[in-house]
Design a protein around this motif. Structure first.
Motif, PDB file in Angstrom:
ATOM      1  N   UNK A  97     -10.560  44.871 -12.929  1.00 21.38           N
ATOM      2  CA  UNK A  97     -11.251  44.415 -12.062  1.00 21.38           C
ATOM      3  C   UNK A  97     -10.890  43.253 -12.131  1.00 21.38           C
ATOM      4  N   UNK A  98     -10.568  42.438 -13.271  1.00 26.01           N
ATOM      5  CA  UNK A  98      -9.777  41.327 -13.309  1.00 26.01           C
ATOM      6  C   UNK A  98      -8.247  40.781 -12.120  1.00 26.01           C
ATOM      7  N   UNK A 124      -7.587  39.377  -5.479  1.00 26.55           N
ATOM      8  CA  UNK A 124      -7.676  38.453  -3.779  1.00 26.55           C
ATOM      9  C   UNK A 124      -8.047  37.185  -4.130  1.00 26.55           C
ATOM     10  N   UNK A 125      -8.044  35.817  -4.717  1.00 27.62           N
ATOM     11  CA  UNK A 125      -8.446  35.023  -5.155  1.00 27.62           C
ATOM     12  C   UNK A 125      -7.098  33.931  -4.507  1.00 27.62           C
ATOM     13  N   UNK A 126      -5.735  35.209  -4.347  1.00 24.08           N
ATOM     14  CA  UNK A 126      -4.653  34.541  -4.161  1.00 24.08           C
ATOM     15  C   UNK A 126      -4.318  34.911  -2.966  1.00 24.08           C
TER      16      UNK A 126
END
Length: 296
Positions: free
Chosen positions: A198-199, A205-207
């Motif tokens: 999950x991390x 997704x954040x990058x």
């Protein structure tokens, strides 16, 4: 319940325990089981009723905490609660001695002692301190009454005692009795793997908004498209010019006649312009008589 009743029915008859050994014994089987069961569960009903009476009588000023006067309800609540509690303990101990062979692997004595220790520290210890205060061994001070001192001492002692009880609870109720330790370790590892996955997904997704690869690919695709359009236009123009050159080479007479016709038309326009006649319909607006761009 039927299984426990069958187990008790196959056992030899057991006499009542002290101090009720003069009573007729409970018949092994259903009578023994249900007398023990309801003898324990009656405390679940009596104790909340005592709590409600304590709350209502305390609000009305009739309870009298730590007072054993017959004019106060504390004595009666104390008597009912303790009678119910002792009967529940008696029935529970009777059931243990009737099934101690079957319960031996679960270490019930330590479990029972720990739970009753909590009851003792929370109830009987308070009762002892109340009696001591009632006898005058805990005098009141200028700031606190004897009841306040008893409550404060009780709460401090319980906080200290519950630390020791929690350690003993870990010994009396080990996790191995209720779950497979190896299975728990495997589930913990799977949970850690799932957390790492999950991390990783969150990081990916954040990058994504900050990646320039997509922009570079879009620019490359757009540039290639524009290149294809320019090359297509250039090819079409080249083919058109090549066609005209080819036509001129293969049909020179047609080209010459067309050229002569154009020159004749121009000469006619020039003569009419000299004679002052209007310009042709295909002449630009503003060409008046006596003026023509073809005039010498």
């Amino acid at each position: 319940e039927s299984t426990v009743v069958d187990v008790l029915a196959r056992k030899p008859q057991m006499a009542m325990m002290f101090p009720l050994n003069f009573w007729a014994p409970w018949e092994m089987g259903a009578e023994m089981f249900y007398n023990c069961k309801y003898g324990v569960l009656q405390y679940v009903i009596v104790k909340p009723c005592c709590a409600i009476i304590t709350f209502v009588s305390g609000a009305a000023g009739l309870y009298g905490a730590n007072s054993f006067s017959l004019a106060r309800l504390h004595f009666y609540v104390f008597l009912a609660s303790n009678t119910s509690q002792m009967w529940a303990i008696y029935c529970l101990v009777t059931f243990y001695f009737a099934t101690r062979e079957e319960l031996a692997p679960f270490n019930p004595v330590l479990k029972f002692a720990i739970v009753k220790a909590v009851v003792f520290f929370c109830f009987w210890q308070g009762m002892v301190l109340g009696v001591v205060a009632y006898l005058g061994y805990i005098p009141e001070t200028a700031d606190f009454s004897s009841d306040n001192i008893v409550e404060a001492v009780q709460e401090v002692l319980v906080c200290i005692e519950m630390v020791l009880v929690s350690i003993l609870f870990h010994k009396a109720f080990p996790v191995e009795e209720y779950a497979d330790v190896a299975e728990l370790a495997r589930q913990r590892q799977d949970a850690q793997k799932g957390l790492r996955a999950k991390i990783h997904t969150i990081r990916t997704n954040a990058a994504d908004p900050f990646k320039v690869g997509d922009i570079r690919e879009d620019i490359s695709t757009y540039g290639e498209d524009q290149k294809q359009r320019v090359m297509g236009s250039f090819t079409a123009a080249h083919e058109s010019v090549s066609g005209l050159i080819h036509s001129a080479r293969t049909d020179p007479l047609r080209l010459s006649s067309n050229s002569d016709g154009d020159l004749s038309g121009l000469e006619g326009d020039r003569q009419r312009a000299r004679a002052g006649s209007p310009s042709l319909s295909n002449s630009p607006e503003g060409w008046g008589s006596g003026f023509s761009p073809l005039a010498p």
